[in-house]
Motif scaffolding. Structure first.
Motif, PDB file in Angstrom:
ATOM      1  N   GLU A  23       0.850  -1.186   0.000  1.00 16.78           N
ATOM      2  CA  GLU A  23       0.000   0.000   0.000  1.00 16.78           C
ATOM      3  C   GLU A  23       0.884   1.232   0.000  1.00 16.78           C
ATOM      4  OE1 GLU A  23      -2.838   1.966   3.268  1.00 16.78           O
ATOM      5  OE2 GLU A  23      -3.588   0.044   2.530  1.00 16.78           O
ATOM      6  N   ASN A  24       0.582   2.181  -0.908  1.00 16.86           N
ATOM      7  CA  ASN A  24       1.401   3.389  -0.956  1.00 16.86           C
ATOM      8  C   ASN A  24       0.844   4.458  -0.028  1.00 16.86           C
ATOM      9  OD1 ASN A  24      -0.764   4.607  -2.249  1.00 16.86           O
ATOM     10  ND2 ASN A  24       0.202   4.667  -4.259  1.00 16.86           N
ATOM     11  N   GLU A  25       1.483   5.607  -0.051  1.00 13.63           N
ATOM     12  CA  GLU A  25       1.113   6.662   0.886  1.00 13.63           C
ATOM     13  C   GLU A  25      -0.268   7.237   0.610  1.00 13.63           C
ATOM     14  OE1 GLU A  25       3.716   8.441  -2.401  1.00 13.63           O
ATOM     15  OE2 GLU A  25       3.558   6.599  -1.221  1.00 13.63           O
ATOM     16  N   HIS A  26      -0.836   6.919  -0.561  1.00 11.39           N
ATOM     17  CA  HIS A  26      -2.172   7.396  -0.887  1.00 11.39           C
ATOM     18  C   HIS A  26      -3.237   6.347  -0.567  1.00 11.39           C
ATOM     19  CE1 HIS A  26      -0.616  10.968  -3.014  1.00 11.39           C
ATOM     20  NE2 HIS A  26       0.364  10.165  -3.407  1.00 11.39           N
ATOM     21  N   GLY A  27      -2.828   5.272   0.063  1.00  9.45           N
ATOM     22  CA  GLY A  27      -3.765   4.235   0.442  1.00  9.45           C
ATOM     23  C   GLY A  27      -4.146   3.288  -0.676  1.00  9.45           C
TER      24      GLY A  27
ATOM     25  N   MET B  48      -3.391   0.095  -3.206  1.00 10.81           N
ATOM     26  CA  MET B  48      -2.601  -1.127  -3.284  1.00 10.81           C
ATOM     27  C   MET B  48      -1.821  -1.155  -4.604  1.00 10.81           C
ATOM     28  SD  MET B  48      -3.177  -2.429  -0.420  1.00 10.81           S
ATOM     29  CE  MET B  48      -2.336  -4.004  -0.615  1.00 10.81           C
ATOM     30  N   ARG B  49      -0.629  -1.699  -4.534  1.00  9.90           N
ATOM     31  CA  ARG B  49       0.208  -1.811  -5.729  1.00  9.90           C
ATOM     32  C   ARG B  49       0.575  -3.272  -5.961  1.00  9.90           C
ATOM     33  NH1 ARG B  49       5.003   2.288  -4.776  1.00  9.90           N
ATOM     34  NH2 ARG B  49       4.646   1.773  -2.597  1.00  9.90           N
ATOM     35  N   PRO B  50      -0.376  -4.066  -6.445  1.00 11.65           N
ATOM     36  CA  PRO B  50      -0.132  -5.499  -6.614  1.00 11.65           C
ATOM     37  C   PRO B  50       0.868  -5.840  -7.711  1.00 11.65           C
ATOM     38  CG  PRO B  50      -2.230  -4.886  -7.575  1.00 11.65           C
ATOM     39  CD  PRO B  50      -1.737  -3.684  -6.831  1.00 11.65           C
ATOM     40  N   LEU B  51       1.164  -4.881  -8.581  1.00 13.41           N
ATOM     41  CA  LEU B  51       2.095  -5.141  -9.679  1.00 13.41           C
ATOM     42  C   LEU B  51       3.477  -4.552  -9.415  1.00 13.41           C
ATOM     43  CD1 LEU B  51      -0.241  -4.498 -12.750  1.00 13.41           C
ATOM     44  CD2 LEU B  51       0.074  -6.592 -11.413  1.00 13.41           C
ATOM     45  N   LEU B  52       3.731  -4.165  -8.177  1.00  6.14           N
ATOM     46  CA  LEU B  52       5.018  -3.578  -7.831  1.00  6.14           C
ATOM     47  C   LEU B  52       6.161  -4.516  -8.201  1.00  6.14           C
ATOM     48  CD1 LEU B  52       6.237  -1.063  -6.394  1.00  6.14           C
ATOM     49  CD2 LEU B  52       6.298  -2.447  -4.310  1.00  6.14           C
ATOM     50  N   GLY B  53       7.143  -3.972  -8.897  1.00  8.76           N
ATOM     51  CA  GLY B  53       8.304  -4.760  -9.285  1.00  8.76           C
ATOM     52  C   GLY B  53       8.193  -5.403 -10.656  1.00  8.76           C
ATOM     53  N   LEU B  54       7.009  -5.336 -11.272  1.00  6.55           N
ATOM     54  CA  LEU B  54       6.837  -5.934 -12.592  1.00  6.55           C
ATOM     55  C   LEU B  54       7.046  -4.886 -13.683  1.00  6.55           C
ATOM     56  CD1 LEU B  54       3.671  -8.198 -12.133  1.00  6.55           C
ATOM     57  CD2 LEU B  54       6.087  -8.817 -11.911  1.00  6.55           C
ATOM     58  N   SER B  55       7.595  -5.322 -14.808  1.00  9.99           N
ATOM     59  CA  SER B  55       7.746  -4.455 -15.974  1.00  9.99           C
ATOM     60  C   SER B  55       6.614  -4.746 -16.949  1.00  9.99           C
ATOM     61  CB  SER B  55       9.104  -4.690 -16.645  1.00  9.99           C
ATOM     62  OG  SER B  55       9.278  -6.080 -16.944  1.00  9.99           O
ATOM     63  N   HIS B  56       6.076  -3.696 -17.557  1.00 12.81           N
ATOM     64  CA  HIS B  56       4.898  -3.825 -18.416  1.00 12.81           C
ATOM     65  C   HIS B  56       5.064  -2.962 -19.655  1.00 12.81           C
ATOM     66  CE1 HIS B  56       0.967  -1.801 -19.544  1.00 12.81           C
ATOM     67  NE2 HIS B  56       0.753  -3.040 -19.908  1.00 12.81           N
ATOM     68  N   VAL B  57       4.629  -3.477 -20.791  1.00 13.00           N
ATOM     69  CA  VAL B  57       4.594  -2.686 -22.014  1.00 13.00           C
ATOM     70  C   VAL B  57       3.227  -2.876 -22.666  1.00 13.00           C
ATOM     71  CG1 VAL B  57       5.627  -4.519 -23.452  1.00 13.00           C
ATOM     72  CG2 VAL B  57       5.739  -2.132 -24.197  1.00 13.00           C
ATOM     73  N   ASP B  58       2.631  -1.756 -23.099  1.00  9.15           N
ATOM     74  CA  ASP B  58       1.345  -1.782 -23.790  1.00  9.15           C
ATOM     75  C   ASP B  58       1.565  -1.365 -25.233  1.00  9.15           C
ATOM     76  OD1 ASP B  58      -1.434  -2.056 -24.098  1.00  9.15           O
ATOM     77  OD2 ASP B  58      -1.737   0.090 -23.757  1.00  9.15           O
TER      78      ASP B  58
ATOM     79  N   GLU C  58      -0.957   4.243 -17.685  1.00  8.55           N
ATOM     80  CA  GLU C  58      -1.006   4.945 -16.402  1.00  8.55           C
ATOM     81  C   GLU C  58      -1.644   4.082 -15.319  1.00  8.55           C
ATOM     82  OE1 GLU C  58      -2.229   8.935 -15.885  1.00  8.55           O
ATOM     83  OE2 GLU C  58      -1.362   9.628 -17.793  1.00  8.55           O
ATOM     84  N   ALA C  59      -2.681   3.352 -15.678  1.00  3.34           N
ATOM     85  CA  ALA C  59      -3.344   2.489 -14.694  1.00  3.34           C
ATOM     86  C   ALA C  59      -2.383   1.437 -14.151  1.00  3.34           C
ATOM     87  CB  ALA C  59      -4.566   1.826 -15.316  1.00  3.34           C
ATOM     88  N   MET C  60      -1.590   0.828 -15.030  1.00  4.05           N
ATOM     89  CA  MET C  60      -0.637  -0.183 -14.595  1.00  4.05           C
ATOM     90  C   MET C  60       0.465   0.438 -13.730  1.00  4.05           C
ATOM     91  SD  MET C  60      -1.713  -3.125 -15.747  1.00  4.05           S
ATOM     92  CE  MET C  60      -3.316  -2.428 -15.288  1.00  4.05           C
ATOM     93  N   ALA C  61       0.857   1.662 -14.070  1.00  2.00           N
ATOM     94  CA  ALA C  61       1.869   2.360 -13.268  1.00  2.00           C
ATOM     95  C   ALA C  61       1.329   2.637 -11.864  1.00  2.00           C
ATOM     96  CB  ALA C  61       2.289   3.655 -13.948  1.00  2.00           C
ATOM     97  N   ARG C  62       0.077   3.030 -11.759  1.00  2.69           N
ATOM     98  CA  ARG C  62      -0.506   3.283 -10.437  1.00  2.69           C
ATOM     99  C   ARG C  62      -0.608   2.009  -9.618  1.00  2.69           C
ATOM    100  NH1 ARG C  62      -4.279   6.181 -13.630  1.00  2.69           N
ATOM    101  NH2 ARG C  62      -3.720   8.397 -13.773  1.00  2.69           N
ATOM    102  N   LEU C  63      -0.712   0.875 -10.302  1.00  4.47           N
ATOM    103  CA  LEU C  63      -0.756  -0.414  -9.619  1.00  4.47           C
ATOM    104  C   LEU C  63       0.632  -0.944  -9.285  1.00  4.47           C
ATOM    105  CD1 LEU C  63      -3.632  -2.067 -11.690  1.00  4.47           C
ATOM    106  CD2 LEU C  63      -3.734  -1.376  -9.279  1.00  4.47           C
ATOM    107  N   GLY C  64       1.659  -0.143  -9.605  1.00  8.80           N
ATOM    108  CA  GLY C  64       3.013  -0.479  -9.194  1.00  8.80           C
ATOM    109  C   GLY C  64       3.958  -0.880 -10.290  1.00  8.80           C
ATOM    110  N   ALA C  65       3.442  -1.219 -11.470  1.00  6.27           N
ATOM    111  CA  ALA C  65       4.307  -1.693 -12.547  1.00  6.27           C
ATOM    112  C   ALA C  65       5.163  -0.569 -13.119  1.00  6.27           C
ATOM    113  CB  ALA C  65       3.470  -2.313 -13.658  1.00  6.27           C
ATOM    114  N   LYS C  66       6.339  -0.935 -13.593  1.00  9.52           N
ATOM    115  CA  LYS C  66       7.156  -0.020 -14.387  1.00  9.52           C
ATOM    116  C   LYS C  66       6.629  -0.132 -15.806  1.00  9.52           C
ATOM    117  CE  LYS C  66      10.441   2.929 -15.115  1.00  9.52           C
ATOM    118  NZ  LYS C  66      10.317   4.305 -14.584  1.00  9.52           N
ATOM    119  N   SER C  67       5.867   0.862 -16.244  1.00  8.98           N
ATOM    120  CA  SER C  67       5.041   0.722 -17.434  1.00  8.98           C
ATOM    121  C   SER C  67       5.560   1.547 -18.605  1.00  8.98           C
ATOM    122  CB  SER C  67       3.604   1.132 -17.096  1.00  8.98           C
ATOM    123  OG  SER C  67       2.697   0.674 -18.069  1.00  8.98           O
ATOM    124  N   THR C  68       5.514   0.944 -19.790  1.00  9.06           N
ATOM    125  CA  THR C  68       5.942   1.589 -21.025  1.00  9.06           C
ATOM    126  C   THR C  68       4.814   1.495 -22.040  1.00  9.06           C
ATOM    127  OG1 THR C  68       8.263   0.998 -20.656  1.00  9.06           O
ATOM    128  CG2 THR C  68       7.609   1.555 -22.922  1.00  9.06           C
ATOM    129  N   GLY C  69       4.558   2.598 -22.744  1.00  8.00           N
ATOM    130  CA  GLY C  69       3.552   2.610 -23.796  1.00  8.00           C
ATOM    131  C   GLY C  69       4.189   2.766 -25.156  1.00  8.00           C
TER     132      GLY C  69
END
Length: 303
Positions: free
Chosen positions: A98-102, A104-114, A124-135
Motif C-alpha cells: 500500500e502506498n502513501e495514498h492508500g 494497493m500496488r499489486p504489480l510492484l516490481g513488474l515491468s509492463h509494455v502496452d 497509467e493504470a498499470m503504473a498506479r498499480l506499481g508496474a514499471k510501465s511503457t507505452g
C-alpha cells in the motif's frame, strides 16, 4: 452473469443497451486531424493508413465524456482482469504494497509494455498499480498526449514511476535489445482486429516478453453474427458513431483462432484465462462474463 448478458441481447435487443454497447467501439471514431498531418511510424503488421486507429486528436483521449468515454468505462474491468490473472503467478514472489495514498500496488516490481497504447489509459493504470510501465504507439501525436497527461500526475512523479513512451512499431521495438525479452507483462488491447499480419504481430509481441516467464494479455472482437450486428451494422451504418469501413468483420478473431495464432507465433505460449466483456445496460458498467460473442480478453503465459 453470462446468462444475463445473453438474455438481454438475444431476446429483442434493448435499444439503450445496444446503443451503449455500440459506443464501446467509438475508440475508432475519426478525428478532424488528417492522418497525413501526423508523424506515424511504419509497421509491417499494421495498416498505418487506417486513420480510424491512429488519427485520434491528443486531447480526446483523457476526456471521459468524449469519444474515448467507452474506454474509460472499460478500464476498471481490464485492470481487474489483468491483476486477477497475474495474481496466481506473482503471489509467491511479492506481497501487494500500500502506498502513501492508500492504494494497493499489486504489480510492484513488474515491468509492463502496452503495444498500441493510444493516449496511455492502460499504461497509467498499470503504473498506479506499481508496474514499471511503457507505452508504445505508431502515432507521434498520440504519444505526445500520453506523455503530457502523465507528466501532470503528481502521485506517479513523487514515486519516480512516471510511464515511459515510445513511438515505434512492435517489430522495431522487439528488435531493440533494450526492449526484447525485457517485460513481465505485454498487453495489446483492441489492436489485433486491425492487424494485417497477425502472425508477425503476435511473434513480435512475444519477443518483448521475458522468455518462459512472461505474460501476454490481448483483447479483441469475436467474429460472430452478434459482433457484426453491433460493430458493423449498428456502429457504422445505423448509429454512424464510427465511419463506414472502420472495422472489417473478416478481421475479427474468434477465441479459438486467437489461441491457435498466439501458440503458433510465440514458443511456449499457453492460454491461461479467457473471458467475455459486456456492457450491462442496467448498471451502465462493463462486466466480465462467460459470453465471448462480442468482446473478449485473454491471458497467455510463456512456459
Amino acid at each position: 452473469m453470462g446468462s444475463m448478458g445473453t438474455r438481454i441481447f438475444d431476446n429483442g435487443i434493448c435499444s439503450g443497451g445496444l446503443l451503449s454497447w455500440i459506443r464501446s467501439f467509438s475508440r475508432t471514431t475519426s478525428s478532424s486531424l488528417p492522418l497525413e498531418s501526423q508523424s506515424v511510424a511504419s509497421s509491417a503488421s499494421v495498416d498505418v493508413s487506417n486513420a480510424s486507429i491512429f488519427a485520434e486528436p491528443g486531447d480526446a483521449w483523457w476526456d471521459p465524456a468524449g469519444a474515448m468515454g467507452p474506454l474509460h468505462a472499460m478500464g476498471p474491468l481490464r485492470n481487474t482482469f489483468i491483476v486477477s490473472s497475474l495474481s496466481g503467478f506473482i503471489r509467491d514472489a511479492q506481497t501487494p504494497v500500500e502506498n502513501e495514498h492508500g492504494r494497493m500496488r499489486p504489480l510492484l516490481g513488474l515491468s509492463h509494455v502496452d503495444v498500441g497504447c493510444g493516449g496511455g489509459l492502460l499504461v497509467e493504470a498499470m503504473a498506479r498499480l506499481g508496474a514499471k510501465s511503457t507505452g508504445v504507439d505508431l502515432a507521434q501525436r498520440t504519444v505526445d498526449a500520453a506523455k503530457a497527461h502523465a507528466s501532470r500526475d503528481a502521485e506517479l512523479a513523487s514515486r519516480g514511476n512516471l510511464p515511459e513512451y515510445v513511438v515505434s512499431s512492435v517489430e522495431a521495438l522487439s528488435a531493440d535489445a533494450a526492449h526484447a525479452g525485457q517485460y513481465d507483462v505485454v498487453t495489446s488491447l483492441e489492436v489485433v482486429e486491425h492487424v494485417t499480419d497477425r502472425h508477425g504481430f503476435l511473434k513480435s509481441l512475444g519477443a518483448l516478453a521475458k522468455p518462459k516467464q512472461g505474460h501476454i494479455v490481448l483483447s479483441t472482437i469475436n467474429r460472430t453474427p452478434r459482433s457484426y450486428a453491433i460493430a458493423i451494422v449498428g456502429a457504422e451504418h445505423v448509429a454512424r458513431i464510427v465511419p463506414v469501413g472502420t472495422h472489417s468483420w473478416d478481421q475479427f478473431v474468434t477465441p479459438d483462432e486467437l489461441t491457435e495464432a498466439v501458440c503458433d507465433a510465440i514458443p511456449g505460449a499457453r492460454l491461461a484465462s479467457l473471458k467475455g466483456m459486456w456492457l450491462n445496460p442496467l448498471r451502465g458498467m462493463w462486466e466480465i462474463t462467460s459470453d465471448t460473442a462480442v468482446n473478449y480478453i485473454a491471458h497467455f503465459t510463456l512456459q
